[in-house]
Write an enzyme that holds these catalytic residues in place. Sequence first.
Site, mmCIF file in Angstrom:
data_model
loop_
_atom_site.group_PDB
_atom_site.id
_atom_site.type_symbol
_atom_site.label_atom_id
_atom_site.label_comp_id
_atom_site.label_asym_id
_atom_site.label_seq_id
_atom_site.Cartn_x
_atom_site.Cartn_y
_atom_site.Cartn_z
ATOM 1 N N ASN A 119 8.268 -5.312 0.092
ATOM 2 C CA ASN A 119 8.038 -4.157 0.950
ATOM 3 C C ASN A 119 6.526 -4.076 1.104
ATOM 4 O O ASN A 119 5.821 -3.618 0.195
ATOM 5 C CB ASN A 119 8.592 -2.874 0.323
ATOM 6 C CG ASN A 119 8.387 -1.672 1.229
ATOM 7 O OD1 ASN A 119 7.686 -1.754 2.249
ATOM 8 N ND2 ASN A 119 8.979 -0.541 0.873
ATOM 9 N N PRO A 126 0.790 -1.229 0.000
ATOM 10 C CA PRO A 126 0.000 0.000 0.000
ATOM 11 C C PRO A 126 0.822 1.279 0.000
ATOM 12 O O PRO A 126 1.807 1.404 0.742
ATOM 13 C CB PRO A 126 -0.806 -0.095 1.305
ATOM 14 C CG PRO A 126 -0.899 -1.548 1.577
ATOM 15 C CD PRO A 126 0.366 -2.166 1.042
ATOM 16 N N ASN A 127 0.388 2.204 -0.839
ATOM 17 C CA ASN A 127 0.893 3.577 -0.932
ATOM 18 C C ASN A 127 2.265 3.706 -1.590
ATOM 19 O O ASN A 127 2.739 4.822 -1.824
ATOM 20 C CB ASN A 127 0.914 4.257 0.451
ATOM 21 C CG ASN A 127 -0.458 4.243 1.097
ATOM 22 O OD1 ASN A 127 -1.418 4.677 0.482
ATOM 23 N ND2 ASN A 127 -0.578 3.720 2.309
ATOM 24 N N ARG A 135 4.903 11.067 -2.324
ATOM 25 C CA ARG A 135 4.514 10.745 -0.951
ATOM 26 C C ARG A 135 5.670 11.050 0.014
ATOM 27 O O ARG A 135 6.734 10.413 -0.068
ATOM 28 C CB ARG A 135 4.193 9.245 -0.897
ATOM 29 C CG ARG A 135 3.935 8.712 0.475
ATOM 30 C CD ARG A 135 3.930 7.191 0.488
ATOM 31 N NE ARG A 135 3.607 6.745 1.820
ATOM 32 C CZ ARG A 135 3.843 5.541 2.278
ATOM 33 N NH1 ARG A 135 4.409 4.631 1.511
ATOM 34 N NH2 ARG A 135 3.534 5.233 3.511
ATOM 35 N N TYR A 155 10.734 9.271 2.195
ATOM 36 C CA TYR A 155 10.875 8.171 1.238
ATOM 37 C C TYR A 155 11.694 8.514 -0.010
ATOM 38 O O TYR A 155 11.921 7.651 -0.849
ATOM 39 C CB TYR A 155 9.486 7.673 0.821
ATOM 40 C CG TYR A 155 8.690 7.102 1.983
ATOM 41 C CD1 TYR A 155 9.150 5.974 2.673
ATOM 42 C CD2 TYR A 155 7.506 7.698 2.407
ATOM 43 C CE1 TYR A 155 8.449 5.459 3.740
ATOM 44 C CE2 TYR A 155 6.792 7.177 3.480
ATOM 45 C CZ TYR A 155 7.266 6.060 4.141
ATOM 46 O OH TYR A 155 6.574 5.550 5.199
ATOM 47 N N ALA A 207 2.637 -0.500 5.232
ATOM 48 C CA ALA A 207 2.114 -0.553 6.603
ATOM 49 C C ALA A 207 1.592 -1.940 6.985
ATOM 50 O O ALA A 207 1.513 -2.268 8.182
ATOM 51 C CB ALA A 207 1.011 0.485 6.778
ATOM 52 N N ARG A 213 11.746 5.778 13.578
ATOM 53 C CA ARG A 213 10.437 6.384 13.322
ATOM 54 C C ARG A 213 9.458 6.072 14.463
ATOM 55 O O ARG A 213 9.862 5.661 15.540
ATOM 56 C CB ARG A 213 9.931 5.906 11.960
ATOM 57 C CG ARG A 213 10.934 6.248 10.822
ATOM 58 C CD ARG A 213 10.362 5.946 9.467
ATOM 59 N NE ARG A 213 9.178 6.760 9.197
ATOM 60 C CZ ARG A 213 8.271 6.469 8.261
ATOM 61 N NH1 ARG A 213 8.434 5.393 7.508
ATOM 62 N NH2 ARG A 213 7.224 7.238 8.084
ATOM 63 N N HIS A 223 12.549 -2.137 3.446
ATOM 64 C CA HIS A 223 11.883 -0.850 3.666
ATOM 65 C C HIS A 223 12.825 0.261 3.244
ATOM 66 O O HIS A 223 14.045 0.159 3.466
ATOM 67 C CB HIS A 223 11.506 -0.669 5.144
ATOM 68 C CG HIS A 223 10.595 -1.760 5.613
ATOM 69 N ND1 HIS A 223 9.257 -1.779 5.336
ATOM 70 C CD2 HIS A 223 10.858 -2.903 6.290
ATOM 71 C CE1 HIS A 223 8.721 -2.884 5.835
ATOM 72 N NE2 HIS A 223 9.671 -3.582 6.418
ATOM 73 N N GLU A 247 12.692 -9.072 3.322
ATOM 74 C CA GLU A 247 11.855 -7.905 3.663
ATOM 75 C C GLU A 247 12.671 -6.633 3.481
ATOM 76 O O GLU A 247 13.811 -6.556 3.955
ATOM 77 C CB GLU A 247 11.414 -8.038 5.132
ATOM 78 C CG GLU A 247 10.588 -6.866 5.619
ATOM 79 C CD GLU A 247 10.216 -6.997 7.102
ATOM 80 O OE1 GLU A 247 10.481 -8.058 7.717
ATOM 81 O OE2 GLU A 247 9.675 -6.021 7.642
HETATM 82 C C1 DQA Z 1 7.776 1.508 4.559
HETATM 83 C C2 DQA Z 1 7.678 1.754 6.056
HETATM 84 C C3 DQA Z 1 6.268 1.511 6.559
HETATM 85 O O1 DQA Z 1 6.189 1.773 7.944
HETATM 86 C C4 DQA Z 1 5.289 2.419 5.842
HETATM 87 O O2 DQA Z 1 3.972 2.140 6.256
HETATM 88 C C5 DQA Z 1 5.416 2.348 4.368
HETATM 89 C C6 DQA Z 1 6.756 2.335 3.785
HETATM 90 C C7 DQA Z 1 9.176 1.849 3.995
HETATM 91 O O3 DQA Z 1 9.478 1.416 2.902
HETATM 92 O O4 DQA Z 1 9.938 2.572 4.640
HETATM 93 O O5 DQA Z 1 4.436 2.381 3.641
HETATM 94 O O6 DQA Z 1 7.541 0.130 4.298
#
Ligand code: DQA
Length: 143
Positions: A74, A10-11, A18, A23, A77, A107, A100, A98
Site C-alpha cells: 500500500n 506515507p501516512n 488519520r 480509513y 499517495a 473518492r 488500499h 497492490e
Molecule cells: C490509500 C489511498 C491513497 O489515495 C491515500 O493517499 C492513502 C491511503 C488507502 O489505503 O486507501 O494514503 O492508499
Amino acid sequence: MKKILIINGPNLNLLGVREPVVYGKETLGDINEAIALLCDQTGIACDFFQSNTEGEIIDKIHTVLTDYDGCIINAGALTHYSYAVRDAIASVNKPFVEVHLSNLYTREEFRHKSVLTAVCKGLICGFGKDSYLLAVRAILNLI
Ligand code: DQA
C-alpha cells in the site's frame, strides 16, 4: 518456508487517528497483527515495513529480489504519481499485490489513477483491513 513482505507508505503509520471515517479506527499495528496471524495459519512467514520516505520504500522493494517470494504494497499517495516506485516494482521479478484500505474509485479523481497497478499482479481496494487479508490469500496462489 515462503516469505512475503508487507510495505506501507506515507501516512499509514497514522492509521487509527488519520481520517478514521475514511480509513477506519484500527492502527497499523492492529492490521499487521491480523496479517501475521493469517500468515501463521497459512504457513508462510511475513515481514512488515512502513516509511514516509519514497527512497526508503524503493530500497525496501529492491530487497524483495533476494529476500522474499512476494510483496503486498500500500504505497499511500505515492500510488498516484511515483514512477520511481513503479519502476522499482517492475525491476523485481516477484509477484506484487497492490492494496488500499479505501475504495479509490469513490473518492477524489486524482485517486482514480494508480501508476502501480500495471506492474502488480492485481489490485484490492475498499475493504479496509480485509484488503490486506484478501491480498495474503491472493499472494498465496502466486508464490
Ligand atoms: C490509500 C489511498 C491513497 O489515495 C491515500 O493517499 C492513502 C491511503 C488507502 O489505503 O486507501 O494514503 O492508499
